[in-house]
Design a protein around this motif. Structure first.
Motif, PDB file in Angstrom:
ATOM      1  N   VAL A 113       2.135  74.583  64.939  1.00 46.85           N
ATOM      2  CA  VAL A 113       1.411  75.840  65.090  1.00 46.85           C
ATOM      3  C   VAL A 113       2.291  76.872  65.784  1.00 46.85           C
ATOM      4  O   VAL A 113       2.959  76.570  66.783  1.00 46.85           O
ATOM      5  N   LEU A 114       2.249  78.100  65.270  1.00 42.84           N
ATOM      6  CA  LEU A 114       2.914  79.233  65.913  1.00 42.84           C
ATOM      7  C   LEU A 114       1.876  80.276  66.266  1.00 42.84           C
ATOM      8  O   LEU A 114       1.115  80.723  65.408  1.00 42.84           O
ATOM      9  N   ASP A 115       1.853  80.666  67.543  1.00 41.17           N
ATOM     10  CA  ASP A 115       0.977  81.733  68.029  1.00 41.17           C
ATOM     11  C   ASP A 115       1.834  82.964  68.272  1.00 41.17           C
ATOM     12  O   ASP A 115       2.707  82.953  69.147  1.00 41.17           O
ATOM     13  N   VAL A 116       1.586  84.021  67.524  1.00 39.76           N
ATOM     14  CA  VAL A 116       2.398  85.242  67.616  1.00 39.76           C
ATOM     15  C   VAL A 116       1.679  86.267  68.488  1.00 39.76           C
ATOM     16  O   VAL A 116       0.575  86.706  68.171  1.00 39.76           O
ATOM     17  N   VAL A 174      16.301  78.431  59.629  1.00 38.13           N
ATOM     18  CA  VAL A 174      15.917  77.167  58.992  1.00 38.13           C
ATOM     19  C   VAL A 174      14.948  76.375  59.858  1.00 38.13           C
ATOM     20  O   VAL A 174      14.051  75.686  59.359  1.00 38.13           O
ATOM     21  N   ALA A 175      15.085  76.487  61.182  1.00 39.48           N
ATOM     22  CA  ALA A 175      14.244  75.711  62.094  1.00 39.48           C
ATOM     23  C   ALA A 175      12.805  76.201  62.142  1.00 39.48           C
ATOM     24  O   ALA A 175      11.924  75.505  62.662  1.00 39.48           O
ATOM     25  N   ASP A 176      12.552  77.403  61.628  1.00 41.06           N
ATOM     26  CA  ASP A 176      11.196  77.960  61.647  1.00 41.06           C
ATOM     27  C   ASP A 176      10.371  77.356  60.527  1.00 41.06           C
ATOM     28  O   ASP A 176      10.444  77.781  59.370  1.00 41.06           O
ATOM     29  N   CYS A 177       9.585  76.361  60.862  1.00 34.66           N
ATOM     30  CA  CYS A 177       8.753  75.688  59.861  1.00 34.66           C
ATOM     31  C   CYS A 177       7.420  75.331  60.508  1.00 34.66           C
ATOM     32  O   CYS A 177       7.372  74.537  61.459  1.00 34.66           O
ATOM     33  N   TYR A 178       6.344  75.932  60.009  1.00 33.05           N
ATOM     34  CA  TYR A 178       5.030  75.769  60.625  1.00 33.05           C
ATOM     35  C   TYR A 178       3.961  75.493  59.566  1.00 33.05           C
ATOM     36  O   TYR A 178       4.061  75.950  58.432  1.00 33.05           O
TER      37      TYR A 178
END
Length: 278
Positions: A113-116, A174-178
């Motif tokens: 999960v990413l909370d922006v 590349v590491a951004d995977c949610y």
């Protein structure tokens, strides 16, 4: 008779309506001055020391300037937990609690999960506590907000990774995977300022509140574009929105290429949440 409570209500007359003045009276007596709640409702008075009398006068002066009681207390409740809040972060709202409750019903127990725009961290921390097997990351452009959020996370023993990011300029890697991206970004237009209460307009951070009249969806549009690269197939966006732009937000997400886009109302029957699937 609770003379202190009556004094507080009289002092706040003309600045707050009677119901709100009564609620503030209870908070001051019970949460700041230490009176037992049952004694407050029984009408028992409290004996104040000279220091407490001075503290009371300081609180009333701050309330006369419409400073939110949460900032005076230094904390706010969110889904049963206490979060530290200062004027560097928005005060958590009941609508945002609804958003998190909705997510908890729909998300896999093991989600990335990413909370922006995390602010106090209330969304990210609540999700991390309720979904302990999930990996939760939280972004904010404000270093002050991230410091408060990290302190809340530590106090509540939550596992959240905090990163300082400007979502409007960030380029994914590349590491951004949610599996999920959630955001309650700034969505109040400049034109709406005149309708806002002083306790919000004069005290809460404008960085977290306002967007230009000419581009009210700027944050949603940017997050949607990033989501196309950062979300897994079938991954979801969860947005809290300005009730005036529900249909516009849905249309933007459909045009961007999302599917199963739905608009949901809050408990007050206002358009408040948009959910979309990649």
């Amino acid at each position: 008779m609770n003379i202190t409570a009556s004094y507080i209500r009289r002092n706040l007359q003309g600045r707050y309506d009677p119901r709100e003045a009564g609620n503030l009276s209870r908070i001051i007596c019970c949460e700041i001055l230490g009176q037992q709640t049952v004694d407050y409702y029984l009408g028992k008075d409290i004996i104040l020391s000279v220091k407490e009398e001075q503290e009371l006068e300081s609180i009333l002066s701050r309330l006369h300037n419409f400073e939110p009681i949460q900032y005076i207390l230094g904390e706010a409740r969110f889904l049963g937990r206490t979060f530290r809040v200062t004027p560097g972060v928005l005060i958590p709202r009941p609508e945002t609690e609804e958003l998190v409750e909705m997510m908890l019903k729909e998300l896999s127990p093991v989600s990335r999960v990413l909370d922006v725009g995390t602010g106090s961290g209330c969304i990210a921390i609540s999700l991390a506590k309720e979904l302990p097997e999930s990996q939760v990351t939280a972004w904010d452009v404000s270093g002050e907000a991230l410091s408060i959020a990290a302190a809340n996370s530590k106090a509540l023993q939550a596992s959240v990774r905090f990163e300082q990011r400007d979502v409007l300029t960030y380029e994914p890697c590349v590491a951004d995977c949610y599996d999920v991206i959630v955001s309650n970004p700034p969505y109040v237009t400049e034109a709406e300022k005149q309708e806002m209460e002083h306790n919000v307009l004069d005290w809460e951070p404008s960085l977290a509140l306002f967007v230009p009249d000419t581009d009210p969806l700027r944050f949603y549009r940017r997050i949607a574009v990033l989501g196309l690269e950062m979300l897994t197939s079938g991954g979801k966006l969860y947005f809290e929105i300005n009730r005036a732009f529900g249909k516009d937000t849905v249309a933007m997400l459909c045009e961007t290429g999302y599917r199963a886009v739905r608009l949901q109302k809050d408990i007050s029957h206002n358009d408040r949440f948009v959910i979309a699937e990649k």
